[in-house]
Design a protein around this motif. Structure first.
Motif: not given
Length: 798
Positions: A12-41
């Motif tokens: 529990v202590f280690v998990s809390f420390q890990a969660f308390a560590q400063e976090q950053i979020t990288i997000s976005g969309f993944v598409r097929e090159k050419g058609s620009l169709e969004l890709l699930p999975g």
């Protein structure tokens, strides 16, 4: 302090420390090159770590990680080139990726996930994703590539009758499958009386089958979920593909409406059985006074439009429209008869994707779904060219839904991925409507059934949690509601799945799911015909319920690229419904038809199914495919059927085997074959016949007198007869060629290649005794439907 408690506090202590560590979020969309169709999975992972995620249905991902000086992120998806991105200045940001299609893909994978993912790593069990490219390589009935027929080749999924596209998953009936196309429910998924499904693979982007361990976001059916999503259309340039086959042709077009912002897709298919058959029928009836003119066709149309308003908002409008129409007309000098049957589906979906922030994504859908069928007959009699009398019959039934649905994806951190949402559906059922008209009475009997209006709702939450590297858990809860005229049903539905990794490539999985079903399918034949009736839960008819537990193993073998899965399951079903003996959904008795009520003609019971499923699949190399085996038992018990004794339903199948092989002989030639084997269906047939007056003299003024009486059949136990085993092999060869502006493929195939005379139905025929020609005996006769059938098709793509 006890050691286990000490370890827990440290965790529990280690998990809390890990969660308390400063976090950053990288997000976005993944598409097929050419058609620009969004890709699930698409799999998104930090290099050299187990921290990762998967893009959702709309191609969005969110990855929350501890802040560091630099990271390297990998994006991989089967059929596409792996892409890696280095991020030097690691701050919360949006990174959109376009994956290039691989130039040469030397594999066919049953799972649509990344090439290097192991089956032992996924928390979800009893789920199969099928690439559309694979569906197009497998031999097909009359050359028509069919999603549902490919699903029938999977372990745990049984076929119905010869040639039918019905799905019988882990002991469930065809009505217990939730079939979804772009969020819309498709109630009847068959063309040509069940020989083809309504889904044109050219219009589909993804297909996923879930047989058990259902995530909480799914509800409303007991046995399986088949989720399909249509392509969005290319945002760069116009593309097309199509084909010409023995019985139908198809064409798909997709392209930009506003470059890189908006695109469209339109896909159509139509059979021309009616056009091909007419000259043959006319030639056969040449010179005859009586002319019979049958006609049949089906068509389907898929359409989709989308608009990208920027990074945070996207809008989709999609629809499906399909219809079958069969009619027959017989005309002579003194009579004219016309009759027919038609049925069809229509769906429409308006979807809005909205990115609230880097961690929270929401999709909201307005959905329309409609299914109806109609039967008509008209009989006219003439005398000296003048109409003497006329009789007409019209019968119809329908189900119509309006739905509002919203789903949230919350990517809390690397260990928690949360989904929650709700759905509200307004159902309208017309289980039967009959109109009879006859000149003999100069009036019309209109037996329009009163529509039944109901409300169905559900709310859910689920979390995919990875407390440590070796364990993944998906826990969820769904609360479903159903409002009838005077009664409200509220049913809790807990769900949980877990995967524990015992070694590098070996894991143990388990799941439990409770499901409720508020709509029912009434069938006299068990064939899944369009004339079967959809009816709702009512004050008198309770919802169907199921509880399913599953346990299994998954093993990956690095060489020669094999993956093995073994699952066992037990499912119990309550409040399943069936017609009482001798009951039917239609009465032509005009005097009593107003009193006809389907609720009076049904009985409720329970059922249970259990078994084991094994699959071994080869993912890479020139030879790919899989072998699946199912050992299962299904039993039903109804107080008013079979004298209250337990019996096997029609599609109980002890052994079921499927073998699929695809061999890339060269870049230009692909060979494929399938072989299936299944225990015969359980049927009810007469075991003896006897006359109530065996020596009674029957005078016959038009010929010789005879001895006879009322013949009575003795049937014995319900479904006490087991048909002969079913087995069949299909083979195909494809010839590919790339030309300057397009690609073309010729395909030649054989259905039932070794001409196995599989049983379609049995009958008791009265035939001459071979040992004594003067004596007639009753003989059980097997009737078959399809011998060996050749097929060919021409397919193109540009």
């Amino acid at each position: 302090m006890p050691k286990p408690l000490y370890q827990l506090l440290i965790f529990v202590f280690v998990s809390f420390q890990a969660f308390a560590q400063e976090q950053i979020t990288i997000s976005g969309f993944v598409r097929e090159k050419g058609s620009l169709e969004l890709l699930p999975g698409v799999n998104v992972y930090l290099e050299n770590s187990t921290v990762g995620t998967v893009t959702n249905t709309y191609g969005f991902y969110s990855l929350t990680i501890p802040k560091s000086d630099s990271v390297r992120i990998s994006y991989s998806f089967v059929g596409y080139e792996r892409q890696e991105v280095s991020v030097e200045k690691v701050v919360s940001q949006q990174i959109d990726i376009a994956l290039s299609t691989a130039n040469q893909l030397n594999e066919v994978i049953i799972s649509g996930r990344r090439q290097d993912e192991k089956v032992s790593e996924s928390v979800q069990m009893s789920q199969i994703e099928i690439p559309i490219s694979q569906i197009k390589k497998i031999p097909a009935f009359f050359g028509e590539k069919d999603v549902i027929r490919v699903l029938q080749l999977m372990p745990g999924v049984q076929k119905g009758t010869e040639g039918q596209t019905g799905l019988y998953v882990r002991g469930g009936g065809p009505d217990q499958n939730l079939i979804i196309l772009d969020d819309a429910v498709v109630y009847n998924a068959s063309h040509l009386f069940g020989f083809f499904s309504v889904f044109n693979s050219d219009a589909l982007k993804s297909v996923e089958l879930t047989k058990g361990g259902f995530p909480a976001r799914y509800g409303g059916r007991l046995s399986s979920v088949v989720e399909m999503n249509m392509k969005e259309g290319s945002k760069e340039k116009l593309h097309g593909e199509g084909g010409i086959g023995l019985i139908s042709s198809r064409l798909t077009l997709e392209g930009p409406l506003a470059k890189k912002k908006s695109s469209f897709l339109i896909s159509a298919r139509r059979t021309y059985i009616d056009v091909l058959a007419q000259p043959l029928i006319a030639q056969q009836q040449a010179g005859s006074d009586s002319k019979v003119k049958p006609g049949y066709f089906f068509y389907d149309l898929n359409a989709k439009v989308n608009y990208d308003f920027g990074a945070k908002n996207k809008l989709y409008v999609s629809g499906y429209f399909g219809r079958d129409k069969f009619n027959i007309r017989e005309k002579s000098t003194d009579s004219e008869n016309r009759s027919g049957l038609s049925w069809g589906n229509a769906t429409a979906t308006l979807r809005w994707n909205h990115l609230i922030n880097q961690k929270l994504f929401v999709n909201t859908s307005l959905i329309y779904s409609h299914f109806n069928f109609n039967i008509f007959a008209n009989d006219k009699r003439y005398e000296k060219g003048l109409l003497q009398d006329e009789f007409s019959l019209k019968y119809n039934s329908l189900i119509r839904d309006y739905s509002l649905k919203t789903d949230f994806d919350y990517f809390l951190n690397a260990k928690h991925s949360v989904k929650f949402g709700a759905q509200l559906t307004s159902h309208r059922f017309v289980p039967s409507a009959l109109a009879l008209e006859g000149d003999f009475s100069d009036d019309e009997i209109d037996l329009q059934a009163k529509p039944i209006n109901t409300l169905e709702a559900g709310a859910y939450v689920e979390d995919t949690w990875q407390p440590f590297t070796a364990l993944k858990v998906n826990g969820g809860f769904r609360l479903s509601f159903f409002q009838t005229k005077t009664k409200l049903y509220v049913r809790p539905e807990p769900r949980i799945s877990a995967a524990l990794k015992l070694a590098k490539d070996f894991s143990v999985k388990a799941s439990f799911a409770k499901m409720n079903q508020y709509v029912h399918l009434l069938s006299n034949t068990g064939l899944g015909l369009p004339t079967d009736l959809w009816v709702p839960t009512t004050d008198r008819v309770a919802p169907q319920q199921s509880s399913q537990v599953a346990f299994g193993f998954a093993k990956d073998l690095e060489k020669p690229g094999l993956a093995l899965t073994l699952e066992g399951y037990y499912k119990k079903m309550n409040n399943i419904i069936s017609y009482k003996e001798g009951s039917s959904f239609i009465s032509l008795d005009g005097e009593n038809a107003n009193e006809l009520d389907w609720e009076d003609n049904i009985t409720t019971g329970k059922g249970w199914s259990y078994g084991a499923e094994f699959m071994v699949q080869k993912k890479t190399g020139k030879l790919s495919g899989w072998v699946g085996y199912t050992l299962s038992w299904t039993q039903w018990k109804f107080p008013e059927l079979n004298f209250g004794k337990t019996f096997y339903p029609r599609y109980d199948r002890r052994n079921d085997i499927s073998v699929v092989g695809i061999y890339e002989l060269s870049k230009r030639i692909t060979l494929s074959a399938t072989w299936v084997y299944g225990t015969g269906n359980a049927l009810t047939i007469p075991i003896s016949k006897f006359s109530t007056y065996p020596n009674r003299f029957v005078p016959n003024p038009w010929g010789s007198p005879a001895y006879g009486g009322n013949v009575t059949n003795e049937y014995g136990d319900k479904n006490g007869f087991r048909a002969e085993p079913y087995h069949r092999m299909d083979v195909a060869i494809q010839f590919h060629k790339k030309k300057k502006r397009h690609e073309r493929t010729w395909e030649f195939g054989l259905y039932n290649a070794y001409n196995r005379r599989n049983p379609f139905f049995y009958n008791i025929d009265n035939k001459k005794d071979p040992g004594n020609p003067d004596r007639r005996i009753n003989v059980l006769t097997r009737y078959s439907l399809f011998p060996v059938l050749p097929s060919f098709s021409y397919n193109f793509k540009f």
